[in-house]
Motif scaffolding. Sequence first.
Motif, PDB file in Angstrom:
ATOM      1  N   GLY A  24      -7.187  -5.944  -4.415  1.00  0.00           N
ATOM      2  CA  GLY A  24      -6.735  -4.452  -3.935  1.00  0.00           C
ATOM      3  C   GLY A  24      -7.062  -4.775  -2.320  1.00  0.00           C
ATOM      4  N   ARG A  25      -7.920  -5.455  -1.864  1.00  0.00           N
ATOM      5  CA  ARG A  25      -8.074  -5.802  -0.458  1.00  0.00           C
ATOM      6  C   ARG A  25      -6.891  -6.385   0.261  1.00  0.00           C
ATOM      7  NH1 ARG A  25     -12.299  -5.283   2.669  1.00  0.00           N
ATOM      8  NH2 ARG A  25     -12.041  -7.655   3.660  1.00  0.00           N
ATOM      9  N   GLY A  26      -6.238  -7.485  -0.536  1.00  0.00           N
ATOM     10  CA  GLY A  26      -5.159  -8.047  -0.238  1.00  0.00           C
ATOM     11  C   GLY A  26      -3.888  -6.965  -0.060  1.00  0.00           C
ATOM     12  N   ARG A  27      -3.827  -6.186  -0.836  1.00  0.00           N
ATOM     13  CA  ARG A  27      -2.410  -5.303  -0.808  1.00  0.00           C
ATOM     14  C   ARG A  27      -2.899  -4.348   0.357  1.00  0.00           C
ATOM     15  NH1 ARG A  27      -1.397  -2.388  -6.914  1.00  0.00           N
ATOM     16  NH2 ARG A  27      -0.562  -4.466  -7.716  1.00  0.00           N
ATOM     17  N   ALA A  28      -4.123  -3.962   0.966  1.00  0.00           N
ATOM     18  CA  ALA A  28      -4.737  -3.065   1.970  1.00  0.00           C
ATOM     19  C   ALA A  28      -4.115  -3.823   3.125  1.00  0.00           C
ATOM     20  CB  ALA A  28      -6.072  -2.535   1.696  1.00  0.00           C
ATOM     21  N   LYS A  29      -4.286  -5.041   3.137  1.00  0.00           N
ATOM     22  CA  LYS A  29      -4.051  -5.759   4.145  1.00  0.00           C
ATOM     23  C   LYS A  29      -2.662  -5.902   4.814  1.00  0.00           C
ATOM     24  CE  LYS A  29      -8.240  -8.639   4.544  1.00  0.00           C
ATOM     25  NZ  LYS A  29      -8.777 -10.181   4.644  1.00  0.00           N
ATOM     26  N   ARG A  30      -1.856  -6.088   3.640  1.00  0.00           N
ATOM     27  CA  ARG A  30      -0.332  -5.936   3.489  1.00  0.00           C
ATOM     28  C   ARG A  30       0.416  -4.782   4.029  1.00  0.00           C
ATOM     29  NH1 ARG A  30      -1.256  -9.625  -0.640  1.00  0.00           N
ATOM     30  NH2 ARG A  30      -0.668  -8.207  -2.318  1.00  0.00           N
ATOM     31  N   GLY A  31      -0.601  -3.635   3.816  1.00  0.00           N
ATOM     32  CA  GLY A  31      -0.123  -2.282   4.066  1.00  0.00           C
ATOM     33  C   GLY A  31       0.577  -1.581   2.717  1.00  0.00           C
ATOM     34  N   ALA A  86       1.825   4.145  -1.816  1.00  0.00           N
ATOM     35  CA  ALA A  86       0.727   3.518  -1.980  1.00  0.00           C
ATOM     36  C   ALA A  86       0.295   3.020  -2.997  1.00  0.00           C
ATOM     37  CB  ALA A  86      -0.469   4.193  -1.134  1.00  0.00           C
ATOM     38  N   ARG A  87      -0.031   1.507  -3.237  1.00  0.00           N
ATOM     39  CA  ARG A  87      -0.439   0.917  -4.606  1.00  0.00           C
ATOM     40  C   ARG A  87      -1.840   0.885  -4.537  1.00  0.00           C
ATOM     41  NH1 ARG A  87       2.978  -4.382  -4.918  1.00  0.00           N
ATOM     42  NH2 ARG A  87       2.006  -4.245  -7.014  1.00  0.00           N
TER      43      ARG A  87
END
Length: 268
Positions: free
Chosen positions: A63-70, A21-22
């Motif tokens: 970071g929210r964008g990364r979380a949405k992309r998994g 996870a990033r």
Amino acid sequence: MSHSSQQPQYGAPAPAPASPARNGLGTAALVLGIIGTVSGFIPLFFWLAGILGLIALVLGLSGRGRAKRGEATNKGVTTAGAVLGLVALVLSAVGAFLTFKAVDEAVTKLDKELSSTAPKETAGGGAKGGAAGASATPVPEVLGADETVVYDDELQITVSAAAVYSPTEAADGHTEGNTAYRVTVVVENAGKEKYDADTAFLEARAGKDGVTAGQVHDEGLDGISGTVAPGKKATGTYAFDVPAGAKSLTVEVTPGMDYEAHQWELTL
């Protein structure tokens, strides 16, 4: 007896390992958001809160964008970092407003204090003048006979009306056919420092054309000289050679290099 055996399968691909996870952006956003928010409550640190808040907001949204992309698993952390970044920005704006307002009020108060302690401008003004007082009387461009000009150091100059003067045979500066006029100059030192009258300078012009009226030197014409102590006066008499037919005499007095010159218009 037969035995069944399974042959090992060759060539089948092995399952790919899961990507880590990033979560770095969200963690950085949260840390910077916390520091920025705390800085926003510290006087004069509004600039730091603004910088950190902006960075935290950008990192939190990324970071929210990364979380949405998994790609990241700390959606809550990134959201908190973005929110704290926004809070830090708001606190920065409020801190900047309050700081500039406080500075402006301090400067205004200082200006009022300096104005109240500055010497008031008296009638004369000039190079030794201070700030203009509310009740100061402006000096006219040209004064009349027996009028007094007052300088900011309380030096007072008065020029009398002109009177016809008869030069003696020993007089110097008188031209045949002209008329000599005598004036009296009074210097009063109402200030706190002595005045050097040797620095005073007088000149005169006659008539509407402003023809130079030379000074007449004669016995009994004693100009002001020496030092005038505080609280003392000095009186001097001067005579000027005026062309025939002139109806006025303008006498200009310059008390010294640090003083403004003033003129007296005398009717002949």
